[in-house]
Scaffold this active site. Sequence first.
Site, PDB file in Angstrom:
ATOM      1  N   GLY A  91      38.661  86.842  40.626  1.00 33.68           N
ATOM      2  CA  GLY A  91      39.342  87.939  40.478  1.00 33.68           C
ATOM      3  C   GLY A  91      39.698  89.181  40.660  1.00 33.68           C
ATOM      4  O   GLY A  91      40.153  90.017  41.932  1.00 33.68           O
ATOM      5  N   ARG A  92      38.060  89.419  41.152  1.00 37.50           N
ATOM      6  CA  ARG A  92      37.646  90.777  41.300  1.00 37.50           C
ATOM      7  C   ARG A  92      36.039  90.473  42.085  1.00 37.50           C
ATOM      8  O   ARG A  92      34.949  90.738  42.094  1.00 37.50           O
ATOM      9  CB  ARG A  92      37.175  91.292  40.532  1.00 37.50           C
ATOM     10  CG  ARG A  92      36.310  90.849  39.216  1.00 37.50           C
ATOM     11  CD  ARG A  92      35.116  91.906  38.284  1.00 37.50           C
ATOM     12  NE  ARG A  92      34.850  92.244  38.036  1.00 37.50           N
ATOM     13  CZ  ARG A  92      34.769  92.343  36.930  1.00 37.50           C
ATOM     14  NH1 ARG A  92      34.527  94.027  36.801  1.00 37.50           N
ATOM     15  NH2 ARG A  92      34.230  92.845  35.763  1.00 37.50           N
ATOM     16  N   GLY A 125      40.887  93.962  40.147  1.00 38.98           N
ATOM     17  CA  GLY A 125      39.998  93.164  41.100  1.00 38.98           C
ATOM     18  C   GLY A 125      38.469  94.408  41.433  1.00 38.98           C
ATOM     19  O   GLY A 125      37.735  93.772  41.876  1.00 38.98           O
ATOM     20  N   ARG A 175      25.479  90.240  45.207  1.00 39.12           N
ATOM     21  CA  ARG A 175      25.143  89.322  43.402  1.00 39.12           C
ATOM     22  C   ARG A 175      24.909  88.053  44.483  1.00 39.12           C
ATOM     23  O   ARG A 175      24.925  87.728  45.643  1.00 39.12           O
ATOM     24  CB  ARG A 175      25.870  88.690  42.767  1.00 39.12           C
ATOM     25  CG  ARG A 175      25.700  87.387  41.796  1.00 39.12           C
ATOM     26  CD  ARG A 175      26.199  88.077  41.076  1.00 39.12           C
ATOM     27  NE  ARG A 175      27.610  87.303  41.004  1.00 39.12           N
ATOM     28  CZ  ARG A 175      28.683  86.612  39.415  1.00 39.12           C
ATOM     29  NH1 ARG A 175      28.423  87.439  38.586  1.00 39.12           N
ATOM     30  NH2 ARG A 175      29.342  86.267  39.883  1.00 39.12           N
ATOM     31  N   ASP A 251      32.989  78.921  32.487  1.00 46.57           N
ATOM     32  CA  ASP A 251      33.298  79.101  33.807  1.00 46.57           C
ATOM     33  C   ASP A 251      31.971  80.300  33.900  1.00 46.57           C
ATOM     34  O   ASP A 251      31.064  80.597  35.245  1.00 46.57           O
ATOM     35  CB  ASP A 251      34.330  80.383  34.067  1.00 46.57           C
ATOM     36  CG  ASP A 251      34.675  81.525  32.865  1.00 46.57           C
ATOM     37  OD1 ASP A 251      34.941  81.294  31.973  1.00 46.57           O
ATOM     38  OD2 ASP A 251      34.216  83.256  33.073  1.00 46.57           O
TER      39      ASP A 251
HETATM   40  P1  AMP Z   1      34.377  87.376  33.509  1.00 47.46           P
HETATM   41  O1  AMP Z   1      34.886  87.811  31.641  1.00 47.46           O
HETATM   42  O2  AMP Z   1      33.939  88.644  34.075  1.00 47.46           O
HETATM   43  O3  AMP Z   1      33.567  85.766  33.372  1.00 47.46           O
HETATM   44  O4  AMP Z   1      35.472  87.011  34.213  1.00 47.46           O
HETATM   45  C1  AMP Z   1      36.541  86.257  33.386  1.00 47.46           C
HETATM   46  C2  AMP Z   1      37.662  86.113  34.152  1.00 47.46           C
HETATM   47  O5  AMP Z   1      37.909  87.630  34.313  1.00 47.46           O
HETATM   48  C3  AMP Z   1      37.232  85.989  36.189  1.00 47.46           C
HETATM   49  O6  AMP Z   1      38.632  85.417  36.748  1.00 47.46           O
HETATM   50  C4  AMP Z   1      37.213  87.302  37.155  1.00 47.46           C
HETATM   51  O7  AMP Z   1      37.496  87.353  38.201  1.00 47.46           O
HETATM   52  C5  AMP Z   1      38.217  88.175  35.712  1.00 47.46           C
HETATM   53  N1  AMP Z   1      38.115  89.583  36.546  1.00 47.46           N
HETATM   54  C6  AMP Z   1      37.443  90.554  35.628  1.00 47.46           C
HETATM   55  N2  AMP Z   1      37.244  91.661  35.154  1.00 47.46           N
HETATM   56  C7  AMP Z   1      38.575  91.769  36.518  1.00 47.46           C
HETATM   57  C8  AMP Z   1      39.058  92.518  37.050  1.00 47.46           C
HETATM   58  N3  AMP Z   1      38.986  93.932  37.362  1.00 47.46           N
HETATM   59  N4  AMP Z   1      39.835  92.207  38.001  1.00 47.46           N
HETATM   60  C9  AMP Z   1      40.895  91.320  38.368  1.00 47.46           C
HETATM   61  N5  AMP Z   1      39.572  89.428  37.672  1.00 47.46           N
HETATM   62  C10 AMP Z   1      39.049  90.242  36.803  1.00 47.46           C
HETATM   63 MG    MG Z   2      32.621  85.243  35.135  1.00 46.37          MG
END
Ligand code: AMP
Ligand code: MG
Length: 484
Positions: A91-92, A125, A175, A251
């Site tokens: 998502g980002r 994002g 990364r 994930d």
């Molecule tokens: P994470 O908690 O980093 O593992 O993220 C979980 C999900 O949320 C993943 O699909 C990320 O891409 C999405 N995500 C986290 N932060 C953002 C953001 N600021 N904008 C869009 N998607 C996000």
């Molecule tokens: Mg993640």
Amino acid sequence: MKNNMNWNFDNSYSRLSNAFKEHIKPIAVKNPELVLMNEDLVEELNLDFSKINKNELAALFTGNILPEGSNTIAQAYAGHQFGHFTMLGDGRAVLIGEHLTRNNKRYDIQFKGSGKTAFSRNGDGRAALGPMLREYIISEAMHKLGIPTTRSLAVAKTGEKVIRDTPLQGAVLTRIALSHIRVGTFQYIAAREKKDELETLFNYVIQRHYPELENSKNKALDLLTVLIDKQIDLVINWMRVGFIHGVMNTDNMTVSGETIDYGPCAFMNTYDPKTVFSSIDRFGRYAYYNQPNITKWNLARFAECLIPLIDKDENKAIHKATEIINSFGNKYEKKWLDMMRNKLGLLGKEERDKSLILDLLTWMHEKKADYTNTFCHLMELEPEKNRIFEDMEFLNWKLRWKERLKTFNNSPKKYEKLMRSFNPLVIPRNHKVEEVLNEANTDNLEPLRSFLEVLSDPYNIKKNISKYQIVTGDEKGYQTFCGT
Ligand code: AMP
Ligand code: MG
């Protein structure tokens, strides 16, 4: 952008069908500025940025310009988040491509915080500078601790604000990973119920990560077994250094066995198995002691995805997979005991080792001893005298330990060497991480650089490291945040 930096792209994942990804470019940013670049990693990847100027570097590491040969995609995946299944995806983040080093090692190069994608849901994002530098510090520290992990090549500011509780400076992290394929990637594809897609992903993973399984009789079962072993080794490494991942959703578990996604992670100070830092982990699902259980739980979700590939007869497949998943407990216990023996410098195996180890941990818990520094004390390398170690119960334990150290032809030379290679002297202590990030947020990067320097050699005695070893104040209330 002309490729005069030795990029050597071969983007195999982007050649898979569109079920696996979305083709998308990073969204351009206003005012790119490079904050940090990992020179050692640049060299390890055989890259060379000497021929491009500062502005081009900043533009490169924010995604404003892309190197020739890249092919940017957002990867699709799903995941169990705190036990609940959700469709996710980058998502980002965007994968800019797979870079091959001179000796043909393949690495994903990914931007994190590079703008919205088809998978952004309600997110912007973007990412903030603090959390991206935090990922840089901790992932690099983990690498130097000898723990498989994604790595950090650079952090660049976007010159744009991101809105969280307050407006923050935006940043992009570059990364590096063996791949970004997760248990959740399998879950995403399995949920689509198209066997050919599942086979595609499966064969891709075998070829890319486990080519030694190419000729095995039941590749799916063997992949499950190999991943169990890899993930046990990984979580035992976390337990060894007191690392708490904080958000072990499916994930956030790779099929390569690398630690990924440094969100609300932190290192434990005082030994308490129930330690949780993440503000959203109210029930302690991802607490220190629960990490092996969750690893097993996540692997069971992985096994479920593989069922159609294990046996044509679903019942037989489930039976076989269950048997393998159930081997987790014994394997973990054996490897954990060996790791703890190493931390204590013990050679060979004896029945009494388990109680020796558990008694030390119980004492540490009851007396609120610092996990890392207790082992430093046993190596006679504590940063400062601590009266806690004059406790009678501890001294009696020490006598038992010293007795045990005499067995199996052990010697001070041998056990010191062993202990020194399993017990770090420095870890990224939470208060230090916060301190250097606060400074970095006001453009003072010196404390961060010094910290990285100290963390780059965690097992060796260096001058002036004691201020990084001492725990100041009460860290009980320390919290970390997700969705950063
Ligand atoms: P994470 O908690 O980093 O593992 O993220 C979980 C999900 O949320 C993943 O699909 C990320 O891409 C999405 N995500 C986290 N932060 C953002 C953001 N600021 N904008 C869009 N998607 C996000
Ligand atoms: Mg993640």
